[in-house]
Design a protein around this motif. Structure first.
Motif, PDB file in Angstrom:
ATOM      1  N   ILE A  57       0.929  -1.677  -0.191  1.00 14.68           N
ATOM      2  CA  ILE A  57       0.405  -0.089  -0.484  1.00 14.68           C
ATOM      3  C   ILE A  57       1.049   1.560  -0.020  1.00 14.68           C
ATOM      4  N   PHE A  58       0.660   2.127  -1.009  1.00 16.62           N
ATOM      5  CA  PHE A  58       1.707   3.514  -1.156  1.00 16.62           C
ATOM      6  C   PHE A  58       0.561   4.174  -0.744  1.00 16.62           C
ATOM      7  N   TYR A  59       0.524   5.230   0.150  1.00 14.59           N
ATOM      8  CA  TYR A  59       0.296   6.124   0.605  1.00 14.59           C
ATOM      9  C   TYR A  59       1.040   7.520   0.720  1.00 14.59           C
ATOM     10  N   ARG A  60       0.161   8.512   0.307  1.00 16.29           N
ATOM     11  CA  ARG A  60       0.626   9.828   0.771  1.00 16.29           C
ATOM     12  C   ARG A  60       1.632  10.295   1.750  1.00 16.29           C
ATOM     13  N   GLY A  61       1.738   9.956   3.302  1.00 14.57           N
ATOM     14  CA  GLY A  61       2.233  10.237   4.301  1.00 14.57           C
ATOM     15  C   GLY A  61       1.154  10.385   5.609  1.00 14.57           C
ATOM     16  N   HIS A  62       1.661  10.777   6.449  1.00  7.93           N
ATOM     17  CA  HIS A  62       1.214  11.104   7.327  1.00  7.93           C
ATOM     18  C   HIS A  62       1.799  12.608   7.721  1.00  7.93           C
ATOM     19  N   TRP A  63       0.613  13.514   7.545  1.00  8.86           N
ATOM     20  CA  TRP A  63       0.943  14.921   8.642  1.00  8.86           C
ATOM     21  C   TRP A  63      -0.068  15.414   8.162  1.00  8.86           C
ATOM     22  N   HIS A  99       1.374 -11.091   3.526  1.00 11.70           N
ATOM     23  CA  HIS A  99       2.334 -10.242   4.628  1.00 11.70           C
ATOM     24  C   HIS A  99       0.835  -8.642   3.984  1.00 11.70           C
ATOM     25  N   VAL A 100       1.649  -7.487   4.589  1.00  9.01           N
ATOM     26  CA  VAL A 100       1.425  -6.152   3.924  1.00  9.01           C
ATOM     27  C   VAL A 100       1.877  -5.475   4.820  1.00  9.01           C
ATOM     28  N   ALA A 101       2.007  -5.019   3.401  1.00  5.46           N
ATOM     29  CA  ALA A 101       3.474  -3.457   4.319  1.00  5.46           C
ATOM     30  C   ALA A 101       2.527  -2.084   3.083  1.00  5.46           C
ATOM     31  N   VAL A 102       3.193  -0.884   4.049  1.00  2.00           N
ATOM     32  CA  VAL A 102       2.801   0.124   3.742  1.00  2.00           C
ATOM     33  C   VAL A 102       4.106   1.228   3.524  1.00  2.00           C
ATOM     34  N   ILE A 103       3.684   1.612   2.144  1.00  2.00           N
ATOM     35  CA  ILE A 103       5.222   2.803   1.728  1.00  2.00           C
ATOM     36  C   ILE A 103       4.660   3.922   2.038  1.00  2.00           C
ATOM     37  N   SER A 104       5.333   5.204   2.316  1.00  2.32           N
ATOM     38  CA  SER A 104       5.290   6.340   2.093  1.00  2.32           C
ATOM     39  C   SER A 104       7.207   7.189   1.464  1.00  2.32           C
ATOM     40  N   VAL A 105       6.913   8.347   1.897  1.00  2.42           N
ATOM     41  CA  VAL A 105       8.490   9.204   2.057  1.00  2.42           C
ATOM     42  C   VAL A 105       8.673   9.285   3.423  1.00  2.42           C
ATOM     43  N   ASP A 106       7.834   9.223   4.226  1.00  3.00           N
ATOM     44  CA  ASP A 106       7.912   9.707   6.031  1.00  3.00           C
ATOM     45  C   ASP A 106       8.679   8.726   6.199  1.00  3.00           C
ATOM     46  N   SER A 107       9.377   9.570   7.402  1.00  2.91           N
ATOM     47  CA  SER A 107      11.022   9.304   7.530  1.00  2.91           C
ATOM     48  C   SER A 107      11.001   8.240   8.751  1.00  2.91           C
ATOM     49  N   VAL A 108      11.455   7.082   9.300  1.00  8.13           N
ATOM     50  CA  VAL A 108      11.541   6.311  10.146  1.00  8.13           C
ATOM     51  C   VAL A 108      11.179   6.898  11.236  1.00  8.13           C
ATOM     52  N   GLU A 109      11.816   7.179  11.881  1.00  5.05           N
ATOM     53  CA  GLU A 109      11.180   8.524  13.251  1.00  5.05           C
ATOM     54  C   GLU A 109       9.225   8.617  13.180  1.00  5.05           C
ATOM     55  N   ILE A 110       8.949   9.099  11.803  1.00  2.65           N
ATOM     56  CA  ILE A 110       7.678   9.783  12.019  1.00  2.65           C
ATOM     57  C   ILE A 110       7.036   7.778  11.969  1.00  2.65           C
ATOM     58  N   ASN A 111       7.333   7.553  11.354  1.00  2.00           N
ATOM     59  CA  ASN A 111       6.834   5.693  11.138  1.00  2.00           C
ATOM     60  C   ASN A 111       6.645   4.965  12.389  1.00  2.00           C
ATOM     61  N   ARG A 112       7.527   5.554  13.028  1.00  4.12           N
ATOM     62  CA  ARG A 112       7.409   4.203  14.489  1.00  4.12           C
ATOM     63  C   ARG A 112       7.052   5.059  15.475  1.00  4.12           C
ATOM     64  N   ALA A 153      -1.366   3.924  -3.957  1.00  6.82           N
ATOM     65  CA  ALA A 153      -1.705   2.536  -4.611  1.00  6.82           C
ATOM     66  C   ALA A 153      -1.519   1.833  -4.250  1.00  6.82           C
ATOM     67  N   GLU A 154      -2.584   0.699  -4.425  1.00  8.57           N
ATOM     68  CA  GLU A 154      -2.687  -0.313  -3.838  1.00  8.57           C
ATOM     69  C   GLU A 154      -2.068  -1.787  -4.743  1.00  8.57           C
ATOM     70  N   PHE A 155      -1.435  -2.492  -3.948  1.00  2.58           N
ATOM     71  CA  PHE A 155      -0.821  -4.373  -5.582  1.00  2.58           C
ATOM     72  C   PHE A 155      -1.697  -5.202  -4.011  1.00  2.58           C
ATOM     73  N   TYR A 156      -1.663  -6.339  -4.996  1.00  5.73           N
ATOM     74  CA  TYR A 156      -1.368  -7.570  -4.567  1.00  5.73           C
ATOM     75  C   TYR A 156      -0.197  -8.175  -5.279  1.00  5.73           C
ATOM     76  N   VAL A 157       0.777  -8.943  -4.768  1.00  2.44           N
ATOM     77  CA  VAL A 157       1.882  -9.225  -5.192  1.00  2.44           C
ATOM     78  C   VAL A 157       1.996 -10.468  -5.111  1.00  2.44           C
ATOM     79  N   ASP A 158       2.076 -12.190  -5.743  1.00  8.20           N
ATOM     80  CA  ASP A 158       1.816 -13.333  -5.663  1.00  8.20           C
ATOM     81  C   ASP A 158       3.518 -14.076  -5.494  1.00  8.20           C
TER      82      ASP A 158
END
Lengths: 141, 98
Positions: free
Chosen positions: A135-141, B2-15, B57-62
């Protein structure tokens, strides 16, 4: 004779302002986010009340107040609605084409990125045994 | 699965976000948007202070790494719903739910 309070102008204005500022609340629910029914309904109710108030103010000015402030309320409401419509029906749809994004049947590009604990996670780590949802998303802000 | 989410947010923000929300899945940090670019999902200047961010965007990858479902919204407000994703994934796996 003291002229009467023209309540539909006030209530209509408050409802129209609510139509804009309640978006943050209604955007929490897919049903009212996918298409902003609730906000458009509020704008509609606001517009109807403002019209009733304006008809009173201009039609029977000896009985009802609100020619001046009613016009101001109606104009502000119109601008709020224009802003809302521009954001929702234009700005939110300015999404890049992503013509080169992986399509069904294509191999997903490899990657390796740090997770929230700083641990590196590769696409390959996620795939076994039953694949992965990315899941690609816009980010948390 | 598995589920994983991806963004430009830093590791600290994600934590911080992950701890606050109690997420059990990985929140991956693609701070320079290299992977987002590789997937052609970059939305230039759409973030705070005109930062480049990912479009939704969302994907399912086998298990073999092949994309079996892709959802590229045309409206930022409209995202894949959980039941829509599960239905698509079930269909991609031939009706198996595992």
């Amino acid at each position: 004779m003291k002229r009467k309070w023209n309540w539909p102008l006030w209530v209509g204005f408050v409802v129209a302002v609510g139509g804009l500022f309640s978006y943050e609340f209604f955007a929490e629910f897919p049903m009212t986010r996918d298409f902003p029914w609730a906000n458009l309904l509020l704008f509609g109710i606001g517009a109807a009340l403002l019209l009733v108030g304006l008809f009173r103010a201009f039609g029977r000015p000896q009985v009802y107040r609100g020619k001046v402030f009613g016009s101001i309320f109606a104009t502000i409401s119109l601008f709020l609605f224009a802003f809302f419509a521009y954001e929702i029906f234009y700005v939110l749809r300015q999404v890049p084409l992503s013509a080169q994004a992986p399509r069904v049947g294509a191999k997903a590009p490899e990657f390796s990125l740090p997770d929230q604990n700083g641990k590196s996670v590769a696409l390959g780590d996620l795939l076994s045994p039953n694949g992965a949802v990315l899941i690609f998303y816009r980010g948390h802000w | 699965m598995h589920v994983a989410v991806i963004s430009v947010d830093s590791v600290e923000i994600n934590r911080g976000h992950s701890q606050k929300m109690g997420f059990a899945f990985p929140l991956l940090s693609d701070a320079d948007a290299a992977v987002i670019r590789r997937y052609d999902l970059l939305h230039r200047g759409a973030g705070p202070k005109n930062a480049d961010i990912a479009r939704p965007a969302e994907f399912y990858v086998d298990a073999s790494g092949t994309v079996r479902w892709a959802n590229l919204t045309e409206n930022i407000a409209v995202r894949a719903r959980p039941e829509q994703a599960l239905h698509a994934i079930d269909a991609a796996k031939g009706g198996r739910r595992d």
